[in-house]
Write an enzyme that holds these catalytic residues in place. Structure first.
Site, PDB file in Angstrom:
ATOM      1  N   GLY A   1       0.833  -1.200   0.000  1.00  7.00           N
ATOM      2  CA  GLY A   1       0.000   0.000   0.000  1.00  7.00           C
ATOM      3  C   GLY A   1       0.861   1.241   0.000  1.00  7.00           C
ATOM      4  O   GLY A   1       1.994   1.215  -0.493  1.00  7.00           O
TER       5      GLY A   1
ATOM      6  N   THR B   1       3.237   4.399   1.119  1.00  2.00           N
ATOM      7  CA  THR B   1       4.421   4.541   1.959  1.00  2.00           C
ATOM      8  C   THR B   1       4.021   5.126   3.316  1.00  2.00           C
ATOM      9  O   THR B   1       4.570   4.746   4.352  1.00  2.00           O
ATOM     10  CB  THR B   1       5.468   5.428   1.249  1.00  2.00           C
ATOM     11  OG1 THR B   1       5.899   4.731   0.066  1.00  2.00           O
ATOM     12  CG2 THR B   1       6.680   5.682   2.119  1.00  2.00           C
ATOM     13  N   GLU B   2       3.016   5.996   3.290  1.00  2.00           N
ATOM     14  CA  GLU B   2       2.536   6.613   4.522  1.00  2.00           C
ATOM     15  C   GLU B   2       2.062   5.550   5.534  1.00  2.00           C
ATOM     16  O   GLU B   2       2.472   5.552   6.698  1.00  2.00           O
ATOM     17  CB  GLU B   2       1.389   7.539   4.140  1.00  2.00           C
ATOM     18  CG  GLU B   2       0.876   8.414   5.220  1.00  2.00           C
ATOM     19  CD  GLU B   2      -0.474   9.014   4.820  1.00  2.00           C
ATOM     20  OE1 GLU B   2      -0.871   8.885   3.629  1.00  2.00           O
ATOM     21  OE2 GLU B   2      -1.125   9.586   5.706  1.00  2.00           O
TER      22      GLU B   2
ATOM     23  N   CYS C   1       1.814   0.414  -8.485  1.00  2.00           N
ATOM     24  CA  CYS C   1       2.904   0.892  -7.641  1.00  2.00           C
ATOM     25  C   CYS C   1       4.194   1.049  -8.431  1.00  2.00           C
ATOM     26  O   CYS C   1       4.999   1.909  -8.144  1.00  2.00           O
ATOM     27  CB  CYS C   1       3.110  -0.059  -6.470  1.00  2.00           C
ATOM     28  SG  CYS C   1       3.205  -1.766  -6.965  1.00  2.00           S
TER      29      CYS C   1
ATOM     30  N   GLU D   1       4.249  10.422  -6.003  1.00  2.53           N
ATOM     31  CA  GLU D   1       3.519   9.344  -6.680  1.00  2.53           C
ATOM     32  C   GLU D   1       2.095   9.835  -6.945  1.00  2.53           C
ATOM     33  O   GLU D   1       1.348  10.142  -6.016  1.00  2.53           O
ATOM     34  CB  GLU D   1       3.487   8.105  -5.780  1.00  2.53           C
ATOM     35  CG  GLU D   1       2.765   6.927  -6.419  1.00  2.53           C
ATOM     36  CD  GLU D   1       2.736   5.685  -5.532  1.00  2.53           C
ATOM     37  OE1 GLU D   1       2.420   5.806  -4.335  1.00  2.53           O
ATOM     38  OE2 GLU D   1       3.025   4.595  -6.050  1.00  2.53           O
TER      39      GLU D   1
HETATM   40  P1  NAI Z   1      -3.497   2.714   1.953  1.00  4.88           P
HETATM   41  O1  NAI Z   1      -2.053   2.477   2.113  1.00  4.88           O
HETATM   42  O2  NAI Z   1      -4.199   3.563   2.933  1.00  4.88           O
HETATM   43  O3  NAI Z   1      -4.272   1.325   1.903  1.00  4.88           O
HETATM   44  C1  NAI Z   1      -3.696   0.065   1.704  1.00  4.88           C
HETATM   45  C2  NAI Z   1      -4.296  -0.946   2.689  1.00  4.88           C
HETATM   46  O4  NAI Z   1      -3.914  -0.607   4.016  1.00  4.88           O
HETATM   47  C3  NAI Z   1      -5.807  -0.982   2.715  1.00  4.88           C
HETATM   48  O5  NAI Z   1      -6.210  -2.315   2.891  1.00  4.88           O
HETATM   49  C4  NAI Z   1      -6.145  -0.160   3.932  1.00  4.88           C
HETATM   50  O6  NAI Z   1      -7.382  -0.496   4.502  1.00  4.88           O
HETATM   51  C5  NAI Z   1      -5.039  -0.521   4.876  1.00  4.88           C
HETATM   52  N1  NAI Z   1      -4.749   0.461   5.911  1.00  4.88           N
HETATM   53  C6  NAI Z   1      -4.974   1.790   5.908  1.00  4.88           C
HETATM   54  N2  NAI Z   1      -4.550   2.353   7.050  1.00  4.88           N
HETATM   55  C7  NAI Z   1      -4.014   1.362   7.797  1.00  4.88           C
HETATM   56  C8  NAI Z   1      -3.396   1.305   9.075  1.00  4.88           C
HETATM   57  N3  NAI Z   1      -3.213   2.390   9.806  1.00  4.88           N
HETATM   58  N4  NAI Z   1      -2.955   0.118   9.527  1.00  4.88           N
HETATM   59  C9  NAI Z   1      -3.110  -0.994   8.788  1.00  4.88           C
HETATM   60  N5  NAI Z   1      -3.699  -1.003   7.581  1.00  4.88           N
HETATM   61  C10 NAI Z   1      -4.136   0.160   7.075  1.00  4.88           C
HETATM   62  O7  NAI Z   1      -3.709   3.293   0.514  1.00  4.88           O
HETATM   63  P2  NAI Z   1      -4.995   4.093  -0.002  1.00  4.88           P
HETATM   64  O8  NAI Z   1      -5.489   5.048   1.026  1.00  4.88           O
HETATM   65  O9  NAI Z   1      -5.948   3.128  -0.515  1.00  4.88           O
HETATM   66  O10 NAI Z   1      -4.361   4.947  -1.162  1.00  4.88           O
HETATM   67  C11 NAI Z   1      -3.655   6.140  -0.863  1.00  4.88           C
HETATM   68  C12 NAI Z   1      -2.472   6.296  -1.775  1.00  4.88           C
HETATM   69  O11 NAI Z   1      -1.546   5.258  -1.551  1.00  4.88           O
HETATM   70  C13 NAI Z   1      -2.767   6.188  -3.242  1.00  4.88           C
HETATM   71  O12 NAI Z   1      -3.159   7.426  -3.755  1.00  4.88           O
HETATM   72  C14 NAI Z   1      -1.482   5.734  -3.805  1.00  4.88           C
HETATM   73  O13 NAI Z   1      -0.632   6.834  -4.055  1.00  4.88           O
HETATM   74  C15 NAI Z   1      -0.885   4.892  -2.730  1.00  4.88           C
HETATM   75  N6  NAI Z   1      -1.084   3.446  -2.933  1.00  4.88           N
HETATM   76  C16 NAI Z   1      -0.031   2.712  -3.312  1.00  4.88           C
HETATM   77  C17 NAI Z   1      -0.171   1.369  -3.547  1.00  4.88           C
HETATM   78  C18 NAI Z   1       0.953   0.545  -3.982  1.00  4.88           C
HETATM   79  O14 NAI Z   1       0.749  -0.585  -4.383  1.00  4.88           O
HETATM   80  N7  NAI Z   1       2.157   1.018  -3.892  1.00  4.88           N
HETATM   81  C19 NAI Z   1      -1.460   0.710  -3.420  1.00  4.88           C
HETATM   82  C20 NAI Z   1      -2.504   1.554  -2.953  1.00  4.88           C
HETATM   83  C21 NAI Z   1      -2.305   2.886  -2.751  1.00  4.88           C
END
Ligand code: NAI
Ligand code: MG
Length: 806
Positions: free
Chosen positions: A234, A236-237, A290, A387
């Site tokens: 997911g 980086t944050e 990603c 990104e």
């Molecule tokens: P996210 O990183 O928030 O979500 C990914 C997963 O983590 C989801 O299943 C979410 O429910 C879970 N999650 C969220 N907060 C969490 C926490 N505190 N502890 C544990 N799990 C948690 O990504 P999001 O909000 O869907 O997208 C935001 C940005 O992240 C996108 O705009 C994109 O730039 C980036 N992103 C990058 C990805 C990659 O594969 N590198 C995939 C998805 C998003």
């Protein structure tokens, strides 16, 4: 020419949704439970309309799911490799049998074109389970000494919902773990369908548990004390949050995070292929990838021609209903993501870049964004650094290959890169210089279960796929392994080490009377008081603080002083280590030669080092043994320097995929207190043998064993800056190293409390961490004090894809 619609039917998927009353609970312990939390809607991004209601798993649901996985784990491991292989094979078959259904469901829920879900996502899912059925079968013979980690918590994003599930679940199950997986809140449907498939093939209850919900559910899973490992893909944050949340917990962690991957076009590249490459790089999955090639770096001479061709191609891209088989681009996942893209595009224009979009317009229902090209982009611009995670690509130019590499690496990320050139020489010269886990030569966004995928730098750590990916799901027998099986192994083997320890002790007592070993009786005369400086960049330097610290022997007599290093000394040492980066490019043969020379020079002074060790609490016989074993250990890593080979993966395309272990870069190493000479050499040498440069903090209790090495290092042709030694308060120095953004990795061999603290401090640049959690290693033991585990920690694997033929 206009295309008529060619829609794929959503009938079967809708029928399945209706069967469930468009409402889903949680899949825990082999059956569906309603859960205890609220429900939420999942929407179709192409229409904005709801598809089904899902359940927000609460802490208590997470607890049940982890409990079910825990109960199932010993049986799943005890089933053996062949048994697990049968199940994984059955899952793969089941995915294939239901492939169209899964593809349609994925496109409905995620908005991706059916052409992609049908031809890329789902076939790769099946391939992942087939491939890992094989690893289950081979685990015992191919990964001897390794056991499952235990219960794995897995959290995945919305961009490749079922594919990310497969990347997570297949290797975990193959290695004998059980899982609790949380899909992303926008896209849970295929994971729920997958849960049903597991039940249909009779997978033992509790081996796979699927719980839905948003970040709160994810956070509860991360925090659960009975989870042995977290695997996350997911942003980086959120990766940073998880790194902090797991710090000091002893949980194993792999993170696959964001990227800003460069797409390098040299002037001799075949530009028509390049244009199709760009389409795959940034318009695949609407750019929500990603590893999307989101920065085109093109050599000046061909830039104009490439831009013209690209614009022509962009005019012909078709955007629309994801279920239309003729559509190239579908919808953006959600309004929040669409707004983020729009905002960044606005920023790009404000900062002076030139925007270009095709003349046609997007559908008005649902959340669509057109393919977008930015030219005249400055490397420091927001859109060149951040990104975007959408169909937006920036284009910049370069003159020379060196400039191309510099621009390519000008990012905090390091997930992937692609290189386009008709010259194999040039491409293979560039590939190793790119800081990225995957480098595609004349291709892009190709994936396979046999090849590892994962990041350098802030794109995270750990690999998924390939032999290298298995490491994420195993522990060394008797060391970590918190799973039932692991615990059992740990108990069994601590008995063994216990015995060994005891026998070491016997040698110790016997050793002091042993006539054959040289003896170093404590001198009755007052010892000569020496003050050691720090060793930075191949020179002995005074500590910045101007202070020294006393070193005492076992009878509390002052035997010397060492410099008290501080933040500034660490900064200088890190800088010196970076300047010595050429060490990674010397041949492995040369590195081996230098290490053998080091052993030779140490051997010449063995007696002196033995005396030094004997002056600490070490018994005389043990001191001699420690020196002897230290010399042997240097030989071990001199031997490994040119033998820790990479692999050629069999990816099913016309490709060779080279999996190359590369050094991490600058490693901070906080050495153990016990066995001060052997512990120092055993932790520093594997790093150096693999081409890293090191800032080492020796044992605070007995630092003279390390500072005495300055001359030995000097006379052994170790280039200045390869090994830097900073003495002082090791906790304080460990904190500085952990927080330092130019340190690429940190090894900490010390207390559990400090292990936790350095892990928490490491999130700034997401450095690779290896901490011992206060579990003291027996450095005398050849299994635990040396070997493959050290080499794995000293390297990261880069996969280079090289196509051949047509
Ligand atoms: P996210 O990183 O928030 O979500 C990914 C997963 O983590 C989801 O299943 C979410 O429910 C879970 N999650 C969220 N907060 C969490 C926490 N505190 N502890 C544990 N799990 C948690 O990504 P999001 O909000 O869907 O997208 C935001 C940005 O992240 C996108 O705009 C994109 O730039 C980036 N992103 C990058 C990805 C990659 O594969 N590198 C995939 C998805 C998003
Ligand atoms: Mg959805």
């Amino acid at each position: 020419m206009a295309y008529g619609p060619a829609p794929e039917s959503a009938g079967a998927a809708n029928e399945w949704l209706e069967q469930h009353g468009r409402r889903f609970g949680l899949f825990i312990g082999g059956s569906w439970t309603p859960g205890s939390g609220d429900t939420f809607e999942t929407l179709n991004p192409a229409t904005g309309k709801p598809i089904a209601r899902l359940t927000q798993a609460t802490e208590s649901d997470v607890n049940s799911a982890v409990g079910a996985a825990r109960d199932a784990q010993p049986g799943w491991w005890a089933l053996g490799g062949h048994g697990r292989a049968r199940y994984l094979y059955a899952i793969a078959r089941e995915v294939q049998k239901h492939s169209r259904h899964l593809a349609v469901l994925e496109s409905l829920d995620n908005g991706k074109p059916i052409r992609e879900s049908r031809d890329i996502d789902v076939p790769l899912v099946a391939r992942h389970f087939y491939h890992h059925a094989g690893w289950a079968q081979l685990m015992e013979q191919e990964l001897p000494g390794r056991v499952p980690v235990g219960v794995v918590g897995q959290i995945i994003p919305w961009n490749f919902p079922l594919l990310m599930l497969a990347w997570k679940i297949a290797p975990a199950l193959a290695m004998g773990n059980t899982v609790v997986l949380k899909p992303a809140e926008f896209t849970s449907l295929t994971a729920l369908r997958f849960a049903e498939l597991c039940a249909e093939i009779g997978l033992p209850a509790g081996v796979v548990n699927i719980i839905t919900g948003d970040g709160r559910t994810g956070a509860a899973l991360v925090a659960h004390p009975e989870v042995d490992k977290i695997a996350f893909t997911g942003s980086t944050e959120v990766g940073r949050i998880i790194r902090s949340a797991t710090a000091g917990s002893g949980k194993k962690l792999s993170l696959e995070l964001g990227g800003k991957s460069p797409f390098l076009v040299f002037s001799d590249a075949d530009l028509d292929s390049v244009v199709e490459g760009v389409v795959d790089a940034i318009w695949f999955n609407q750019g929500q990838v990603c590893c999307a090639g989101s920065r085109i770096l093109v050599q000046e001479g061909v830039s104009e021609r490439l831009v013209t061709k690209l614009k022509q191609r962009m005019e012909t891209l078709r955007i629309g209903d994801p279920l239309d088989k003729a559509v190239d681009m579908g919808a953006i996942i959600a309004p929040v993501q669409l707004e983020k893209i729009q905002e960044l595009v606005r920023r790009g224009e404000e900062e002076g870049a030139t925007l270009w979009q095709p003349s046609w317009s997007c559908p008005q229902d649902g959340w669509f964004f057109p393919p977008t090209l930015f030219t005249e982009v400055s490397p420091a611009a927001t859109i060149a650094q951040v990104e975007i995670f959408g169909p937006v690509v920036v284009l910049m130019t370069f003159r020379t290959p060196a400039e191309a590499v510099e621009l390519a690496n000008n990012t905090r990320y390091g997930l992937a890169a692609s290189v386009w050139s008709e010259s194999i020489n040039l491409a293979l010269d560039i590939a190793p210089q790119l800081k990225a886990g995957t480098v595609w030569v004349n291709c892009t966004n190709v994936f396979d279960a046999a090849s590892g995928f994962g990041g350098y730098r802030e794109s995270g750590f750990g690999r998924e796929g390939g032999r290298e990916g298995l490491r994420e799901y195993v522990a060394w027998a008797g060391q970590r392994g918190r799973g039932e099986a692991g615990k059992r192994e740990a108990r069994a083997s601590s008995k063994v080490t216990g015995q060994k320890r005891r026998s070491v002790k016997t040698t110790r007592t016997a050793g002091s009377e042993d006539r054959d070993l040289p003896r170093f009786p404590a001198s009755p005369l007052p010892p000569i008081n020496r003050t050691a400086k720090l060793y930075i960049g191949g020179k002995q330097v005074r500590p910045d603080s101007g202070y020294s610290m006393a070193v005492v022997d076992s009878s509390d007599r002052l035997i010397g002083e060492v410099g008290q290093g501080n933040r500034k000394d660490i900064r200088n040492a890190v800088e010196a280590a970076h300047k010595a980066a050429g060490w990674a490019r010397t041949t492995a043969h040369n590195r081996a030669q230098v290490l053998y020379y080091l052993a030779e020079n140490l051997a010449a002074r063995a007696e002196e080092f033995g005396e030094r060790l004997a002056s600490f609490s070490t018994a005389a016989g043990d001191a001699a043994r420690e020196v002897e074993l230290t010399i042997e250990r240097i030989y071990t890593y001199a031997a490994w320097a040119d033998k820790y080979d990479g692999l050629v993966h069999h990816t099913p395309y016309r490709n060779v995929t080279l999996a190359m272990p590369e050094p991490i870069g600058v490693l901070g190493i906080v050495c153990p207190d016990e066995s001060p000479l052997l512990g120092f050499i055993s932790s520093v040498l594997p790093a150096v043998a693999m081409g890293n440069t090191v800032v080492a903090v020796p044992s605070a209790r007995a630092p003279l064993a390390a500072t005495d090495l300055y001359q030995v290092i000097d006379t052994s042709d170790v280039p200045g800056g390869v090994v830097n030694i900073v003495t002082g308060n090791s906790d304080e120095l460990a904190r500085v190293l952990a927080a330092h953004d130019d340190v690429d990795g940190l090894w900490y061999f010390g207390t559990a409390e400090m292990s936790a603290e350095v892990e928490r401090l490491s999130t700034g640049n997401m450095k690779r961490m290896w901490v011992d959690m206060g579990q003291r290693r027996d450095w005398f033991d050849r299994q635990h004090g040396a070997g493959e585990e050290f080499l794995e920690q000293a390297t990261q694997v880069k996969n280079i894809w090289i196509p051949y033929g047509e």
